[in-house]
Design an enzyme around this catalytic site. Sequence first.
Site, PDB file in Angstrom:
ATOM      1  N   PRO A 275      15.105  15.678  21.550  1.00 11.05           N
ATOM      2  CG  PRO A 275      13.169  14.788  20.621  1.00 11.05           C
ATOM      3  CD  PRO A 275      14.526  15.258  20.259  1.00 11.05           C
ATOM      4  CG  ASP A 452      16.947  11.723  19.769  1.00  8.05           C
ATOM      5  OD1 ASP A 452      15.782  12.153  19.720  1.00  8.05           O
ATOM      6  OD2 ASP A 452      17.844  12.096  18.979  1.00  8.05           O
ATOM      7  CG  HIS A 453      10.338  10.543  22.818  1.00  6.55           C
ATOM      8  ND1 HIS A 453       9.974   9.324  22.293  1.00  6.55           N
ATOM      9  CD2 HIS A 453       9.417  10.813  23.782  1.00  6.55           C
ATOM     10  CE1 HIS A 453       8.889   8.874  22.907  1.00  6.55           C
ATOM     11  NE2 HIS A 453       8.528   9.766  23.813  1.00  6.55           N
ATOM     12  NE  ARG A 454      16.046  13.926  17.151  1.00  2.00           N
ATOM     13  CZ  ARG A 454      17.163  14.471  16.689  1.00  2.00           C
ATOM     14  NH1 ARG A 454      17.093  15.391  15.730  1.00  2.00           N
ATOM     15  NH2 ARG A 454      18.342  14.104  17.159  1.00  2.00           N
TER      16      ARG A 454
END
Length: 482
Positions: A275, A452-454
């Site tokens: 994401p 990467d928003h994870r």
Amino acid sequence: MTTGVHSLREFKMPDVGEGLTEAEILTWYVKPGDAVTDGQVVCEVETAKAAVELPIPFTGVVEALHFPAGATVDVGTPIIAVAVAGAAPAAAAPVVPAPATAAEAESEPERREVLVGYGPRTGSAQRRTRRSNGTAAPTAPAPAAPAAPAPEPVAAASVAPAAPVVEGERPLAKPPVRKLAKDLGIDLRAVVPTGPNGVITREDVHAAADTAAGKAVEPVADPPVQAAPAVQPTGPAVAAPVRPVPDASGDVRVPVKGVRKATAQAMVASAFTAPHVTEFVQVDVTRTMKLVRRLKESGELGAGVRVSPLLLVAKALLTAVKRYPEVNASWDEAAQEIVVWGAVNLGIAAATPRGLIVPNIKDAGSRTLSQLAVALGELVDTARQGKTSPADMAGGTITITNVGVFGVDTGTPILNPGEAAILAFGAVRELPWVHKGKVVPRQVTTLALSFDHRLVDGELGSRVLADVAAVLEHPKRLITWG
């Protein structure tokens, strides 16, 4: 005239050991009926990461070419059959009489098939291994057998213009030089070699191109000191590729192969797996640009060391990573873990005639500014010459893409697969800026950080981007923070 027992030996598409599964055959240098010798280059192939020449590991007569030029072949698939003299026939292999010129008294020893451009390796092959910190440990290159018997050594100054090449002979040139000549439409047989032992160099190809009134534009990864409204063609550019012919309706279909295919697959996987979040910041880099000029003029980083704004952007990002190491990380889906890398392998996205590649500087965070400048210069030169190896592109942990070299202000870069962040460096422009309470012209650029928003939340991503901006606005912080 003699005859003897012959057996068919098949040469398979070799594996470079870097996870590549296929290669495209660009050119065949032999045809059925031709005699070949151990170490002779028989074809040129292109993988997703490199264009290389394949030497055959045995001597005999070409029986068949299993695939035409332009075909994409899986690694391990036989591509050429050779009738080898002096060996007992295999159970399933028919006995084929060979021409007298190909008869050999003794069988050829088994040789390891490797994807190299200068001949098969002798002895045990050595590979690069990945350290636990993500860096690649280079090993000493194994000696290579020449593609043909080497001529007697001569002094460089005594190399005379090449005589007309006899039919069947191939001019001596390394794979990147052959690729350059192909891109420029230059026939190597017409090029006068100046290298040792009659080897054609890049300069020879460029000289031939100049003579033909066509000069190539090579990729340059260094951004301009100040981007002009119209960017001159000094950025990464495609060097005169062979263009597909339009059909009757004027449409053009371009096969997706090699680097372009690998890039497309990687970008789709990245875009639909991680994401993405992208943040932007405008920065007054007037002091950084002054520092670049000072370092260039003083030579304090070392004689011949290339200094560019990209160098200081790289150092600023490394400084931010040192303060926030969690951004130098990967998502391990199988283990459901976040891997924070101990070393920073800094990738630099580079557009080359073969497509976009991302070689990286191993353990860049441990290097001084001078060492980083040297490594960055070597990375650029290697990419220009088409010599970037798969190992140089493996193991990256964070990347910079320099869109400013094209005069572009910013963008929303897609993550390099397996990495948590990528920084886009935009064009440096003179803009009105509030400085010390007054509106004055200043050198300004725009930075964009995708992450990467994870594993990188908004706070961490914002702090990293703010740190990079702060260092570029006040480069003295390279000393206090770095």
